[in-house]
Design a protein around this motif. Structure first.
Motif, short mmCIF file in Angstrom:
data_model
loop_
_atom_site.label_atom_id
_atom_site.label_comp_id
_atom_site.label_asym_id
_atom_site.label_seq_id
_atom_site.Cartn_x
_atom_site.Cartn_y
_atom_site.Cartn_z
N ILE A 71 0.84 -1.20 0.00
CA ILE A 71 0.00 0.00 0.00
C ILE A 71 0.87 1.25 0.00
CG2 ILE A 71 -1.63 1.37 1.37
CD1 ILE A 71 -2.93 -1.19 2.24
N SER A 72 1.92 1.21 0.83
CA SER A 72 2.83 2.35 0.88
C SER A 72 3.52 2.54 -0.47
CB SER A 72 3.87 2.13 1.99
OG SER A 72 4.79 3.18 2.03
N TYR A 73 3.89 1.44 -1.11
CA TYR A 73 4.57 1.50 -2.41
C TYR A 73 3.66 2.06 -3.50
CZ TYR A 73 7.25 0.04 -6.50
OH TYR A 73 7.95 0.04 -7.69
N SER A 74 2.36 1.84 -3.35
CA SER A 74 1.41 2.35 -4.35
C SER A 74 1.42 3.87 -4.40
CB SER A 74 -0.01 1.86 -4.04
OG SER A 74 -0.54 2.52 -2.90
N GLY A 75 1.82 4.53 -3.29
CA GLY A 75 1.94 5.97 -3.27
C GLY A 75 0.70 6.71 -2.82
N ILE A 76 -0.38 5.98 -2.53
CA ILE A 76 -1.64 6.66 -2.20
C ILE A 76 -1.56 7.39 -0.86
CG2 ILE A 76 -2.66 4.58 -1.13
CD1 ILE A 76 -5.36 5.54 -2.27
N THR A 77 -0.93 6.78 0.13
CA THR A 77 -0.82 7.45 1.43
C THR A 77 0.15 8.61 1.37
OG1 THR A 77 0.75 5.68 2.01
CG2 THR A 77 -1.49 5.48 2.87
N THR A 278 9.48 -6.07 -8.59
CA THR A 278 9.57 -4.93 -7.67
C THR A 278 8.62 -5.11 -6.49
OG1 THR A 278 10.07 -3.50 -9.56
CG2 THR A 278 9.44 -2.42 -7.51
N MET A 279 7.39 -5.55 -6.78
CA MET A 279 6.41 -5.75 -5.72
C MET A 279 6.84 -6.86 -4.77
SD MET A 279 2.75 -5.28 -7.64
CE MET A 279 1.88 -5.45 -6.09
N ASP A 280 7.49 -7.88 -5.32
CA ASP A 280 7.96 -8.98 -4.47
C ASP A 280 9.02 -8.48 -3.49
OD1 ASP A 280 7.98 -11.91 -3.91
OD2 ASP A 280 10.09 -11.70 -4.49
N ASP A 281 9.89 -7.60 -3.95
CA ASP A 281 10.92 -7.02 -3.06
C ASP A 281 10.26 -6.20 -1.95
OD1 ASP A 281 12.87 -8.17 -4.61
OD2 ASP A 281 13.23 -6.37 -5.81
#
Length: 437
Positions: A71-77, A278-281
């Motif tokens: 979720i943090s990686y998605s950038g929304i927060t 990238t998401m796996d990392d």
């Protein structure tokens, strides 16, 4: 000295000396087992057997950490936090900062309360919500000890008082504790008996907001560019919201944090928003961060199993009965203190209640206490350690979110403030309840 008391004291002292909490719990369990005459091999065997009971919770926390990282990686927060920070910098007035602080305090406290009853996800929201807000807390110079007090209040107060969600489970455990020793109580009597003791949490929260209201400096680890509210694609927002909703819905329907977290993670991977590698990392990084809490919970379960198998809880209560000499006020105070000691070691009020109920109910009845008074003692004694134990998820959860940048100590910044602010008022109000009901 009683083995349970000695084990808990060793664990607490070592934790306060900044020894790793897992090592402190393990050493405490060894000291307790050996002093109870269990022997080294038997103590280790019992400790190992107890670890298995916490495996589901440990895996749940690890997966929730991975989900939070995605979720943090998605950038929304970061997008919303950046907007707020920029707004504060444009209109950096005392009024703007004060209003923002009030909104944060009210929102986080309400969200924490809802996580116990209305949307019973427990600490699952913390690794999702808190880490992205750290830069905002730093900008406002908010003392993270105050945030820890707010979160712990929201994680404990609702289930102690309200018979919904986790509160229904807690109240049901108390009711079954009476039934196991041949007593019958009405389920609705439990929340009535907990009204006065629960005021201790309210007093603690108010004191925490007052004591930790002064500005406190923290170093912002993230780069300055993070504060720029970058554009985010609508599809990314849709996928992120869908993943969060799926996590909550699946957890509620299956009553499993594991499958709830897996549902959210799978939506991210199947959406095609980001590259899988990238998401796996990112997922692995998040799992590593929250896995530590899981390890502490596993160690705490081993500790609890050793204390239960030692048989020293029963002898502790017998010693208490002998010391009270039939004095009602002294008896009530001893029961509360014993409950505090036992729960501090076990780290869970839900696991403590069955142990202390079998001992406190006959003792309270022999002293002439009413069923409401006994309920208030058991409920208060169970909640006491939950609000300040180093092994409690009600303190581990807030620390996991607030210490994401390494600037929030679990013992001194979470456990000590919550222990002092909540447990002292809880003992006072619990004692009053037992004496007047």
């Amino acid at each position: 000295m009683n083995a349970v008391l000695l084990a808990v004291l060793v664990m607490i002292i070592l934790s306060l000396c900044r020894l790793n909490v897992v090592l402190a719990i393990f050493v405490g369990a060894l000291v307790g087992g050996l002093s109870a005459g269990m022997g080294l091999n038997h103590t280790i065997t019992v400790f190992t057997e107890g670890i298995g009971a916490g495996s589901e919770v440990a895996l749940s926390y690890a997966l929730l950490g991975g989900f939070a990282a995605l979720i943090s990686y998605s950038g929304i927060t970061d997008y919303f936090v950046g907007k707020i920070i920029n707004m504060i910098r444009v209109d950096s007035t005392v009024k703007t900062r004060t209003v923002t602080k009030i909104v944060i305090i009210f929102s986080l406290t309400l969200l924490a309360c809802m996580s116990q009853n209305l949307i019973p996800v427990h600490i699952a929201f913390i690794p999702i919500i808190i880490p992205p807000l750290l830069s905002l807390f730093n900008e406002l110079k908010m003392d993270r000890r105050m945030i820890a007090v707010m979160l712990t209040f929201g994680l404990c107060f609702p289930y102690v008082l309200l018979p919904f969600g986790f509160g229904h489970i807690f109240h049901e455990i108390i009711k079954k504790g009476f039934e196991q020793v041949g007593y019958t109580i009405q389920f609705d009597d439990i929340w009535k008996a907990m009204v006065i003791p629960s005021l201790g949490f309210v007093v603690g929260l108010i004191l925490g907001l007052i004591i930790y209201r002064k500005p406190r400096e923290y170093h912002t680890v993230v780069a300055e560019e993070t504060f720029k509210a970058k554009d985010i694609k609508p599809y990314t927002v849709f996928v992120t919201v869908a993943a969060i909703l799926a996590t909550f819905i699946v957890q509620l329907t299956t009553e499993s944090m594991i499958f709830g977290a897996l549902a959210g993670i799978l939506i991210f991977f199947l959406s095609g928003v980001f590259n899988w590698q990238t998401m796996d990392d990112e997922l692995t990084t998040g799992i590593k961060i929250m896995a530590y809490i899981g390890v502490v919970m596993l160690a705490a379960n081993g500790f609890a199993h050793v204390m239960t198998e030692s048989g020293q809880v029963t002898s502790l209560v017998k010693e208490m009965v002998h010391l009270t000499g039939g004095n009602k006020a002294l008896g009530v105070m001893f029961m509360l203190i014993v409950g505090l000691v036992v729960t501090l070691g076990i780290g869970s009020s839900f696991a403590t209640v069955p142990i202390i109920a079998a001992l406190f109910i006959p003792f309270g009845d022999a002293m002439g206490l009413s069923s409401l008074a006994i309920i208030s003692i058991i409920g208060t004694a169970g909640a006491l350690g939950d609000a300040g134990s180093p092994a409690s998820d009600s303190t581990l959860g807030p620390t996991a979110g607030l210490n994401m940048d390494g600037q929030h100590n679990h013992i001194w910044d979470t456990c000590v403030p919550t222990f002092m602010l909540f447990n002292i008022p809880l003992i006072i109000f619990g004692f009053i309840a037992a004496m007047v009901l």
